[in-house]
Design a protein around this motif. Structure first.
Motif, PDB file in Angstrom:
ATOM      1  N   MET A  74      -1.628  -5.194  -8.160  1.00  0.00           N
ATOM      2  CA  MET A  74      -1.335  -5.894  -6.896  1.00  0.00           C
ATOM      3  C   MET A  74      -0.655  -4.937  -5.924  1.00  0.00           C
ATOM      4  N   ALA A  75      -1.055  -5.002  -4.667  1.00  0.00           N
ATOM      5  CA  ALA A  75      -0.436  -4.132  -3.654  1.00  0.00           C
ATOM      6  C   ALA A  75       1.047  -4.481  -3.527  1.00  0.00           C
ATOM      7  N   THR A  76       1.864  -3.463  -3.336  1.00  0.00           N
ATOM      8  CA  THR A  76       3.293  -3.732  -3.177  1.00  0.00           C
ATOM      9  C   THR A  76       3.550  -4.351  -1.804  1.00  0.00           C
ATOM     10  N   SER A  77       4.687  -5.029  -1.702  1.00  0.00           N
ATOM     11  CA  SER A  77       5.113  -5.598  -0.428  1.00  0.00           C
ATOM     12  C   SER A  77       5.345  -4.476   0.589  1.00  0.00           C
ATOM     13  N   VAL A  78       5.295  -4.800   1.864  1.00  0.00           N
ATOM     14  CA  VAL A  78       5.661  -3.816   2.883  1.00  0.00           C
ATOM     15  C   VAL A  78       7.113  -4.013   3.334  1.00  0.00           C
ATOM     16  N   HIS A  79       7.774  -5.033   2.795  1.00  0.00           N
ATOM     17  CA  HIS A  79       9.149  -5.329   3.207  1.00  0.00           C
ATOM     18  C   HIS A  79      10.157  -4.553   2.352  1.00  0.00           C
ATOM     19  N   TYR A  80      10.973  -3.768   3.006  1.00  0.00           N
ATOM     20  CA  TYR A  80      11.983  -2.955   2.311  1.00  0.00           C
ATOM     21  C   TYR A  80      12.796  -3.808   1.333  1.00  0.00           C
ATOM     22  N   VAL A  81      13.224  -4.980   1.779  1.00  0.00           N
ATOM     23  CA  VAL A  81      14.108  -5.813   0.957  1.00  0.00           C
ATOM     24  C   VAL A  81      13.432  -6.336  -0.312  1.00  0.00           C
ATOM     25  N   GLU A  82      12.112  -6.239  -0.404  1.00  0.00           N
ATOM     26  CA  GLU A  82      11.399  -6.784  -1.571  1.00  0.00           C
ATOM     27  C   GLU A  82      10.977  -5.707  -2.561  1.00  0.00           C
ATOM     28  N   LEU A  83      11.254  -4.425  -2.246  1.00  0.00           N
ATOM     29  CA  LEU A  83      10.761  -3.343  -3.105  1.00  0.00           C
ATOM     30  C   LEU A  83      11.721  -3.036  -4.241  1.00  0.00           C
ATOM     31  N   THR A  84      11.189  -2.783  -5.422  1.00  0.00           N
ATOM     32  CA  THR A  84      11.985  -2.193  -6.502  1.00  0.00           C
ATOM     33  C   THR A  84      12.011  -0.682  -6.258  1.00  0.00           C
ATOM     34  N   PRO A  85      12.890   0.054  -6.949  1.00  0.00           N
ATOM     35  CA  PRO A  85      12.897   1.516  -6.771  1.00  0.00           C
ATOM     36  C   PRO A  85      11.529   2.145  -7.029  1.00  0.00           C
ATOM     37  N   GLN A  86      10.820   1.642  -8.029  1.00  0.00           N
ATOM     38  CA  GLN A  86       9.491   2.190  -8.323  1.00  0.00           C
ATOM     39  C   GLN A  86       8.530   1.945  -7.158  1.00  0.00           C
ATOM     40  N   ASP A  87       8.535   0.711  -6.625  1.00  0.00           N
ATOM     41  CA  ASP A  87       7.695   0.398  -5.447  1.00  0.00           C
ATOM     42  C   ASP A  87       8.073   1.310  -4.286  1.00  0.00           C
ATOM     43  N   PHE A  88       9.387   1.469  -4.099  1.00  0.00           N
ATOM     44  CA  PHE A  88       9.893   2.267  -2.984  1.00  0.00           C
ATOM     45  C   PHE A  88       9.395   3.708  -3.082  1.00  0.00           C
ATOM     46  N   ARG A  89       9.534   4.299  -4.263  1.00  0.00           N
ATOM     47  CA  ARG A  89       9.084   5.693  -4.443  1.00  0.00           C
ATOM     48  C   ARG A  89       7.597   5.821  -4.133  1.00  0.00           C
ATOM     49  N   GLN A  90       6.841   4.834  -4.587  1.00  0.00           N
ATOM     50  CA  GLN A  90       5.390   4.870  -4.379  1.00  0.00           C
ATOM     51  C   GLN A  90       5.043   4.773  -2.884  1.00  0.00           C
ATOM     52  N   ARG A  91       5.671   3.816  -2.188  1.00  0.00           N
ATOM     53  CA  ARG A  91       5.350   3.643  -0.766  1.00  0.00           C
ATOM     54  C   ARG A  91       5.805   4.849   0.058  1.00  0.00           C
ATOM     55  N   LEU A  92       6.957   5.397  -0.322  1.00  0.00           N
ATOM     56  CA  LEU A  92       7.472   6.572   0.390  1.00  0.00           C
ATOM     57  C   LEU A  92       6.534   7.768   0.202  1.00  0.00           C
ATOM     58  N   ALA A  93       6.017   7.937  -1.019  1.00  0.00           N
ATOM     59  CA  ALA A  93       5.104   9.051  -1.299  1.00  0.00           C
ATOM     60  C   ALA A  93       3.798   8.876  -0.518  1.00  0.00           C
ATOM     61  N   GLU A  94       3.354   7.632  -0.361  1.00  0.00           N
ATOM     62  CA  GLU A  94       2.104   7.381   0.362  1.00  0.00           C
ATOM     63  C   GLU A  94       2.268   7.608   1.865  1.00  0.00           C
ATOM     64  N   ALA A  95       3.382   7.148   2.421  1.00  0.00           N
ATOM     65  CA  ALA A  95       3.619   7.281   3.868  1.00  0.00           C
ATOM     66  C   ALA A  95       5.116   7.110   4.131  1.00  0.00           C
ATOM     67  N   PRO A  96       5.819   8.210   4.434  1.00  0.00           N
ATOM     68  CA  PRO A  96       7.281   8.139   4.606  1.00  0.00           C
ATOM     69  C   PRO A  96       7.679   7.594   5.985  1.00  0.00           C
ATOM     70  N   ILE A  97       7.191   6.387   6.278  1.00  0.00           N
ATOM     71  CA  ILE A  97       7.435   5.761   7.587  1.00  0.00           C
ATOM     72  C   ILE A  97       8.311   4.532   7.410  1.00  0.00           C
ATOM     73  N   ALA A  98       9.388   4.423   8.202  1.00  0.00           N
ATOM     74  CA  ALA A  98      10.198   3.196   8.246  1.00  0.00           C
ATOM     75  C   ALA A  98      10.000   2.540   9.607  1.00  0.00           C
ATOM     76  N   TYR A  99       9.854   1.222   9.598  1.00  0.00           N
ATOM     77  CA  TYR A  99       9.692   0.455  10.836  1.00  0.00           C
ATOM     78  C   TYR A  99      10.947  -0.380  11.049  1.00  0.00           C
ATOM     79  N   LEU A 100      11.572  -0.223  12.208  1.00  0.00           N
ATOM     80  CA  LEU A 100      12.813  -0.946  12.503  1.00  0.00           C
ATOM     81  C   LEU A 100      12.568  -1.989  13.592  1.00  0.00           C
TER      82      LEU A 100
END
Ligand code: ZN
Length: 225
Positions: free
Chosen positions: A1-27
């Protein structure tokens, strides 16, 4: 399943994966602010956050929780967001510093007009200071005039259309006077009663998400080159 795009919903593993794919934060730059009798007080963060979710699904990256404090002071019923420019600058700087430390390389901030323009005015300084590539989603004013930008008026046709596309259940046009001669209080722009529609909001979102997606894809390609 695709990980959430919401920072508050990510586990550290999800976070590392999303950061590696695209190190973009949206504020999402929000407010808790009167947006006419027909829109919710959190409209700014709901629109910018909703737009960023669509952008993150296209390009990757992570959507931060809305920042509901911002500059410029309007204090009609329900408004509770104002901070000075100076304090707003300190808050954003603290956020950028933490995001850089967490590993982000690109930050996109957009939303409440005065917050977004403040951010834009500091892009040169802050990108150097924090080693980040920074963007807003504003277009040239001549292009914004088509009404298909993201958040280019106040509670008028543009913002109302975006809310109708993203959160139709939160829009209550029936709370505005049906008499066209009675202008809705603190609504600034084209008349939302006659010119707003979900279809128009959807067109703006798709158009701007495609535009921002190509800017961000190029930025990512430059980084990996
Ligand atoms: Zn707004």
């Amino acid at each position: 399943m695709a990980t959430s795009v919401h920072y508050v919903e990510l586990t550290p593993q999800d976070f590392r994966q999303r950061l590696a794919e695209a190190p973009i934060a949206y504020l999402p730059l929000g407010t808790l602010e009167w947006h006419g009798e027909h829109l919710p007080l959190g409209s700014d963060g709901l629109q910018s956050g909703g737009f960023f979710v669509e952008l993150a699904k296209r390009v990757g990256g992570v959507v931060l929780p809305m920042l509901f404090l911002g500059p410029d002071r309007h204090e009609l019923d329900g408004s509770a967001y104002w901070v000075s420019n100076e304090l707003f600058g300190h808050i954003v700087e603290a956020i950028l510093e933490r995001l850089a430390r967490a590993g982000f390389k690109i930050v996109v901030a957009h939303g409440h007009g005065p917050s977004g323009h403040f951010f834009e005015d500091h892009i040169a300084t802050w990108s150097k200071q924090f080693g980040l590539e920074l963007y807003t989603c504003w277009r040239p004013r001549s292009e914004e005039a088509d009404g298909l930008g993201i958040m280019t008026d106040h509670a008028a046709a543009n913002e109302t259309s975006l809310m109708m596309a993203l959160h139709p259940d939160l829009v209550h046009l029936d709370r505005l006077s049906s008499d066209p001669a009675v202008w809705p209080v603190a609504v600034s722009g084209r008349d939302p009663r006659t010119e707003a529609s979900a279809e128009r909001g959807r067109r703006a979102i798709d158009l701007q998400a495609e535009r921002m997606a190509s800017i961000l894809r190029e930025a990512l390609a430059r980084r990996s080159a």
